[in-house]
Motif scaffolding. Structure first.
Motif, PDB file in Angstrom:
ATOM      1  N   LEU A   1       0.929  -1.062  -0.035  1.00  0.00           N
ATOM      2  CA  LEU A   1       0.036  -0.054   0.215  1.00  0.00           C
ATOM      3  C   LEU A   1       0.801   1.303   0.017  1.00  0.00           C
ATOM      4  O   LEU A   1       0.593   2.089  -0.746  1.00  0.00           O
ATOM      5  CB  LEU A   1      -0.846  -0.029   1.422  1.00  0.00           C
ATOM      6  N   ILE A   2       1.863   1.397   0.599  1.00  0.00           N
ATOM      7  CA  ILE A   2       2.936   2.286   0.771  1.00  0.00           C
ATOM      8  C   ILE A   2       3.609   2.577  -0.722  1.00  0.00           C
ATOM      9  O   ILE A   2       3.428   3.988  -1.087  1.00  0.00           O
ATOM     10  CB  ILE A   2       3.888   1.995   1.775  1.00  0.00           C
TER      11      ILE A   2
ATOM     12  N   ILE B   1       3.311  10.605  -7.139  1.00  0.00           N
ATOM     13  CA  ILE B   1       4.379  10.807  -7.941  1.00  0.00           C
ATOM     14  C   ILE B   1       3.614  10.952  -9.395  1.00  0.00           C
ATOM     15  O   ILE B   1       3.786  12.001 -10.233  1.00  0.00           O
ATOM     16  CB  ILE B   1       5.317   9.917  -8.193  1.00  0.00           C
ATOM     17  N   GLY B   2       2.827  10.097  -9.905  1.00  0.00           N
ATOM     18  CA  GLY B   2       2.035   9.997 -11.023  1.00  0.00           C
ATOM     19  C   GLY B   2       1.035  11.341 -11.184  1.00  0.00           C
ATOM     20  O   GLY B   2       0.941  12.138 -12.124  1.00  0.00           O
ATOM     21  N   ARG B   3       0.499  11.604 -10.162  1.00  0.00           N
ATOM     22  CA  ARG B   3      -0.507  12.733 -10.181  1.00  0.00           C
ATOM     23  C   ARG B   3       0.406  14.040 -10.243  1.00  0.00           C
ATOM     24  O   ARG B   3      -0.164  15.006 -10.844  1.00  0.00           O
ATOM     25  CB  ARG B   3      -1.499  12.895  -8.741  1.00  0.00           C
TER      26      ARG B   3
ATOM     27  N   GLY C   1      10.865   9.687  -0.645  1.00  0.00           N
ATOM     28  CA  GLY C   1      11.552   9.824   0.725  1.00  0.00           C
ATOM     29  C   GLY C   1      10.784   9.127   1.973  1.00  0.00           C
ATOM     30  O   GLY C   1      11.069   8.456   2.745  1.00  0.00           O
ATOM     31  N   ILE C   2       9.501  10.007   1.900  1.00  0.00           N
ATOM     32  CA  ILE C   2       8.495   9.586   2.726  1.00  0.00           C
ATOM     33  C   ILE C   2       8.175   8.297   2.673  1.00  0.00           C
ATOM     34  O   ILE C   2       7.983   7.263   3.534  1.00  0.00           O
ATOM     35  CB  ILE C   2       7.351  10.587   2.741  1.00  0.00           C
ATOM     36  N   GLY C   3       8.290   7.728   1.256  1.00  0.00           N
ATOM     37  CA  GLY C   3       7.876   6.489   1.100  1.00  0.00           C
ATOM     38  C   GLY C   3       8.855   5.155   1.435  1.00  0.00           C
ATOM     39  O   GLY C   3       8.457   4.251   2.022  1.00  0.00           O
ATOM     40  N   PHE C   4      10.185   5.600   1.263  1.00  0.00           N
ATOM     41  CA  PHE C   4      11.119   4.785   1.839  1.00  0.00           C
ATOM     42  C   PHE C   4      11.090   4.799   3.349  1.00  0.00           C
ATOM     43  O   PHE C   4      11.235   3.632   3.776  1.00  0.00           O
ATOM     44  CB  PHE C   4      12.485   5.491   1.099  1.00  0.00           C
TER      45      PHE C   4
ATOM     46  N   ALA D   1       9.887   1.459   8.172  1.00  0.00           N
ATOM     47  CA  ALA D   1       9.156   1.511   9.437  1.00  0.00           C
ATOM     48  C   ALA D   1       8.037   0.446   9.501  1.00  0.00           C
ATOM     49  O   ALA D   1       7.722  -0.273  10.566  1.00  0.00           O
ATOM     50  CB  ALA D   1       8.528   3.078   9.769  1.00  0.00           C
ATOM     51  N   ALA D   2       7.540  -0.015   8.157  1.00  0.00           N
ATOM     52  CA  ALA D   2       6.614  -1.111   8.005  1.00  0.00           C
ATOM     53  C   ALA D   2       7.268  -2.578   8.572  1.00  0.00           C
ATOM     54  O   ALA D   2       8.159  -3.091   8.252  1.00  0.00           O
ATOM     55  CB  ALA D   2       5.959  -1.323   6.830  1.00  0.00           C
TER      56      ALA D   2
END
Length: 63
Positions: free
Chosen positions: A11-12, A20-22, A54-57, A62-63
């Motif tokens: 989901l992340i 990013i696509g948007r 960066g937030i996604g990484f 963290a997951a």
């Protein structure tokens, strides 16, 4: 990692890709409307895409 972690990681990644696509699509629309501002639009787009990635990484680790 259990199964829920894999679902969360998926989901992340999907959320970051959609974001990013948007951003890319909106930037192309903005450049089509105002071609002289393309440099500023591209810079803002790249910064926003890098922040989302960066937030996604960080969320993946963290997951």
């Amino acid at each position: 990692m259990n199964g829920l972690n894999f679902i969360g990681a998926g989901l992340i990644v999907i959320g970051a890709a959609l974001g990013i696509g948007r951003i890319g699509g909106s930037a192309m629309d903005a450049i089509a409307r105002q071609p002289d501002a393309s440099g500023k639009i591209q810079t803002a787009m790249l910064i926003a895409a890098a922040l989302i990635e960066g937030i996604g990484f960080a969320a993946l680790f963290a997951a």
